[in-house]
Design a protein around this motif. Structure first.
Motif, short mmCIF file in Angstrom:
data_model
loop_
_atom_site.label_atom_id
_atom_site.label_comp_id
_atom_site.label_asym_id
_atom_site.label_seq_id
_atom_site.Cartn_x
_atom_site.Cartn_y
_atom_site.Cartn_z
N LEU A 46 49.83 73.22 -3.77
CA LEU A 46 50.84 73.88 -2.93
C LEU A 46 50.12 74.85 -2.00
N VAL B 126 57.42 69.86 -8.60
CA VAL B 126 56.39 70.26 -7.64
C VAL B 126 56.68 69.69 -6.26
N ALA C 92 58.75 79.77 -4.00
CA ALA C 92 58.18 78.84 -4.99
C ALA C 92 58.27 79.42 -6.40
N GLN D 286 57.08 71.79 -2.83
CA GLN D 286 56.19 71.48 -1.69
C GLN D 286 57.01 71.23 -0.43
#
Length: 300
Positions: free
Chosen positions: A60, A102, A77, A106
């Motif tokens: 990331l 994830v 995040a 992202q």
């Protein structure tokens, strides 16, 4: 543009030495990235990576963002990875308890990067909370000119997320929803019942597959179970036979290659006879093979 101290504002609810992944199962001996890491959060050897992804896709990054935007992206995040964090709940924000994947995080950080690029081109403030509703409308209009409508939906949802998460965000939390009372589909005027984009598979294509699968289960299934039961019986009845004293446990078998040349059959016969004389193992004859095959299912 990152790595610099954040401008003066209310401090973040997250500490720099706080682990990013507090509610996800880590790999053995893995160390979670820390909130204070401003360049990249690397999930390789930390979370199980899907086989279809390369190591570079399991990170990331927070590059190409100003210090204000970098902190906003990390806070966004952090919230999505830890929706039940005590400090989030203390701010009166109650989210779905399951951490986001994830790939979802992202995508949201990538949209923040697209917002930052648009704002820099338009001369807008780096703090998204200082944008007007018209600024966000112009951004979505720009996206509609370059993307399919279904690809624009995540951009609207991410902007709305900045409003919903405002109580926890140090910078960039929106005081108002640019599209109050509207879903992303309604903003884009997408029909509720859109036509399927995947063509329908005709029955003449999938019916033979179903028929073959049913034949495998219905016809071969009993014989497979019979073979498994026979194999288990062999395993249960097996016992170790100790070798005779002074006799090797395994006797060598002479290599007897097959050959179509004349005279080889007689040579093999002589070799078998010689093996009998010397006490060596020989290949079973056809009667022995038929007798052994009688106990196995016919498809083996």
């Amino acid at each position: 543009m990152n790595g610099k101290p954040e401008p003066s504002a209310r401090p973040s609810v997250f500490a720099d030495d706080e682990a990013v992944l507090q509610y996800l199962a880590l790999l053995p001996r893995a160390r979670s990235p820390l909130f204070g890491e401003r360049q990249t959060w690397d999930f390789n050897d930390v979370l199980r990576r899907p086989a279809r992804l390369m190591p570079g896709q399991w990170r990331l990054p927070f590059m190409q963002l100003t210090a204000v935007q970098n902190l906003l992206a990390r806070e966004l995040a952090m919230i999505e990875f830890n929706p039940r964090h005590p400090d989030i709940l203390a701010r009166g924000l109650h989210l779905q308890p399951r951490p986001r994947k994830v790939g979802t995080v992202q995508r949201h950080v990538g949209i923040l990067r697209a917002l930052a690029t648009f704002g820099a081109d338009e001369g807008l403030p780096e703090d998204f909370s200082q944008w007007s509703t018209a600024d966000f409308h112009r951004y979505i209009t720009d996206r509609r000119q370059n993307l399919e409508l279904t690809a624009v939906r995540p951009h609207i949802m991410t902007v709305k997320l900045l409003h919903r998460l405002a109580p926890v965000l140090s910078h960039g939390g929106l005081a108002a929803d640019p599209w109050p009372g509207q879903t992303s589909s309604q903003v884009l005027e997408l029909p509720s019942n859109r036509p399927l984009r995947t063509p329908v598979i005709p029955p003449e294509t999938w019916f033979p597959l179903i028929q073959s699968a049913w034949t495998y289960i219905d016809t071969s299934g009993p014989e497979i179970l019979q073979a498994r039961a026979y194999w288990r019986d062999l395993q249960a009845a097996a016992r170790r036979v100790p070798p005779l004293r002074g006799t090797p446990a395994v006797r060598p078998v002479a290599h007897q290659p097959r050959s179509p040349r004349p005279g080889m059959a007689a040579a093999r016969h002589d070799a078998q006879q010689e093996g009998h004389h010397h006490g060596e193992l020989v290949r079973p004859d056809s009667h022995d093979r038929r007798r052994a095959a009688h106990h196995l299912p016919r498809w083996i």
